[in-house]
Design an enzyme around this catalytic site. Structure first.
Site, PDB file in Angstrom:
ATOM      1  N   HIS A   1       0.994  -1.194   0.305  1.00 37.52           N
ATOM      2  CA  HIS A   1       0.141  -0.156  -0.140  1.00 37.52           C
ATOM      3  C   HIS A   1       1.123   1.349  -0.162  1.00 37.52           C
ATOM      4  CE1 HIS A   1       0.681   1.171   4.378  1.00 37.52           C
ATOM      5  NE2 HIS A   1       0.386  -0.219   4.405  1.00 37.52           N
TER       6      HIS A   1
ATOM      7  N   ASP B   1      -0.492   4.781   0.528  1.00 31.74           N
ATOM      8  CA  ASP B   1      -1.368   5.540   2.019  1.00 31.74           C
ATOM      9  C   ASP B   1      -0.406   5.355   3.273  1.00 31.74           C
ATOM     10  OD1 ASP B   1      -2.648   2.823   2.302  1.00 31.74           O
ATOM     11  OD2 ASP B   1      -3.461   4.183   3.859  1.00 31.74           O
TER      12      ASP B   1
ATOM     13  N   ASP C   1       6.348   2.016   5.656  1.00 29.56           N
ATOM     14  CA  ASP C   1       5.282   1.007   6.008  1.00 29.56           C
ATOM     15  C   ASP C   1       4.269   1.846   4.882  1.00 29.56           C
ATOM     16  OD1 ASP C   1       2.676  -0.481   6.331  1.00 29.56           O
ATOM     17  OD2 ASP C   1       2.644   1.012   8.276  1.00 29.56           O
TER      18      ASP C   1
ATOM     19  N   GLU D   1      -4.712   1.536   3.013  1.00 28.73           N
ATOM     20  CA  GLU D   1      -4.882   0.397   4.138  1.00 28.73           C
ATOM     21  C   GLU D   1      -4.396   0.638   5.794  1.00 28.73           C
ATOM     22  OE1 GLU D   1      -2.986  -2.362   6.679  1.00 28.73           O
ATOM     23  OE2 GLU D   1      -2.046  -0.574   6.079  1.00 28.73           O
ATOM     24  N   GLU D   2      -4.210   2.080   6.171  1.00 30.14           N
ATOM     25  CA  GLU D   2      -4.770   2.812   7.115  1.00 30.14           C
ATOM     26  C   GLU D   2      -5.513   3.509   7.801  1.00 30.14           C
ATOM     27  OE1 GLU D   2      -1.657   2.162   9.166  1.00 30.14           O
ATOM     28  OE2 GLU D   2       0.159   2.088   7.574  1.00 30.14           O
TER      29      GLU D   2
ATOM     30  N   HIS E   1       5.042   3.876  12.180  1.00 30.68           N
ATOM     31  CA  HIS E   1       3.675   4.816  13.095  1.00 30.68           C
ATOM     32  C   HIS E   1       3.761   5.818  13.757  1.00 30.68           C
ATOM     33  CE1 HIS E   1      -0.197   1.982  11.546  1.00 30.68           C
ATOM     34  NE2 HIS E   1       0.671   1.529  11.072  1.00 30.68           N
TER      35      HIS E   1
END
Length: 461
Positions: A104, A106, A137, A168-169, A433
């Protein structure tokens, strides 16, 4: 420091694969692949509501162009209600399988409170790692797929379906798109490059992911703020009521206390406590939460967290009782637990534990099912061999506390597919994150080589 295994037996599980052509080819591609990754990291493609949409679309187009430069005709594919995916389809030669490659593009937001050491949107090399939001990520996962297909000049020996998600996030619309267009997502093997090793250079395969449910609780007790001296001790404070409710979510050891949620034991080797402390950055002298084996706490039991609260900042505090307070609560749930049943249990717990008949509203938020992966599939075994060949060391199997909502949807539309979960997001330093997210380029190179070896092996009957 060695990662744990689920069966206690390290080893590749089979013979080394022939990497004599692919290893130097991928090594030679790495400068171009990393340049593409740098350009992608520089685009703030945060798909959360309230963020500008232009960077998200720009990132999708950048990925299309990058794959095009390496012989793969990719497309920006609209997704109803959400941001587009990047897709490509390379038909399988007769008699050969099709592999779906997922990642992904995003990324998570970057609040000022994270206090990055570098600009999160300026790709920066520090001690051999590329820093920037999304570097690991999961734009690093996109780079893995790019290097894999570029190694074959865009003409792999098996069929390939490329799927790079844009949400996805956040709340994904791709899941509904997959259900509505199942034929576009048929594959014999699903390779998901949104995971990572526990330690850089020590390869693992993930065999189980916890799910994730989130709810928002709001407590109201007063019509408006009132003086704490005149009314404190009799008038109810909403923030205190909320805090009392949130405190019931865990027991005295800090373990999840929500009733009706599955909890089990990890049946393989344990996760070393010192590895967890080092990777998570636990401060000296601070106790871990929960009891029992660390692996069970991380991979086989539920956990609960308060992700955020709407309260008066300390700098603005005054002598008043709060009329209302709100919090976001998240619970990780182990494989085998139904996500809706877990959500129901969390909502019921919150409603039942607000004291004093305060008004309480609990609203369901995001819901992601857990996932478990059988280890007896042909592709799983070949990927174990491929990783062992690429890294030159035994491959171990682990669980994961994270979640990828799309996986169960893909399994539903392609129930016979063999899943393989890998990626560039090492638990040692990637800090996904969080502040100063980064990726080790050697992880991208090793994972790309392993994926290419997998495609090569799958083409051989």
């Amino acid at each position: 420091m060695t990662a744990p295994t689920s069966d206690g037996v390290p080893g590749p599980g089979g013979p080394a694969l022939d990497d004599s052509v692919l290893r130097p080819k991928i090594a030679g591609l790495m400068p171009e692949v990393l340049a593409e990754l740098e350009a992608l990291v520089a685009i703030p493609s945060c798909a959360f509501p309230g963020f500008p949409p232009e960077p998200v679309h720009a990132a999708a187009q950048r990925i299309v162009d990058a794959f095009g430069r390496h012989g793969v005709e990719a497309h920006v594919t609209p997704v109803d209600g959400g941001y587009p995916a990047v897709t490509a389809e390379i038909p399988a030669p007769p008699g050969r399988p099709t592999v779906l490659l997922y990642a992904h593009y995003d990324v998570q937001p970057v609040p000022a409170s994270q206090q990055w050491s570098t600009d999160p949107w300026t790709p920066t090399w520090v001690d051999g790692r590329l820093h920037g939001r999304g570097a690991a990520d999961d734009k690093g996962g996109v780079a893995i797929h790019l290097a894999t297909l570029a190694a074959f000049d865009g003409r792999p020996p098996v069929g390939v379906r490329l799927v790079v998600e844009g949400e996805e996030e956040t709340i994904s619309h791709l899941e509904a798109h997959v259900v509505a267009h199942p034929d576009d997502f048929q594959a014999d093997v699903m390779v998901v490059a949104d995971m990572g090793n526990l330690v850089v250079g020590e390869p693992v395969l993930s065999v189980g992911l916890r799910g994730h449910v989130k709810a928002v609780i709001e407590v109201e007790t007063l019509a408006a703020p009132v003086h704490s001296g005149l009314f404190g001790g009799a008038a109810p404070d909403a923030l205190m009521a909320l805090i009392r409710a949130l405190a019931t979510l865990v027991d005295d050891d800090g373990a999840c206390a929500v009733q009706g949620v599955a909890s089990g034991e990890w049946d393989g080797a344990d996760h070393a406590e010192e590895l967890l402390r080092a990777n998570a950055g636990v401060l000296d002298g601070v106790d871990l939460v929960g009891t029992g084996r660390v692996a069970s706490r991380l991979w086989a039991r539920p956990s609960v967290s308060v992700l955020g609260m709407d309260v008066t900042p300390t700098a603005e505090a005054s002598n008043v009782l709060q009329p209302r307070a709100k919090a976001v609560v998240a619970m990780r749930i182990p494989p085998g637990q139904d996500a809706q049943e877990a959500m129901d249990a969390l909502v019921a717990h919150l409603r039942a534990h607000v004291p004093g008949n305060a008004r309480v509203t609990v609203t369901e938020d995001k819901k992601s099912p857990p996932f478990s992966q059988p280890t007896d599939g042909r592709a799983f075994g070949l990927m174990r061999d491929a990783l062992a060949t690429s890294y030159g060391r035994p491959v171990e199997t682990v669980g994961s506390g994270g979640s990828i909502p799309l996986l169960e949807t893909l399994r539903a539309v392609a129930p016979h597919a063999d899943f393989v979960l890998v990626g560039p997001e090492d638990a040692q330093h990637a800090n996904i994150h969080g502040p100063d997210e980064s990726v080790d380029p050697s992880e991208i190179e090793h994972m790309a080589l392993a994926q290419a070896l997998l495609l090569q092996a799958l083409a051989q009957d």
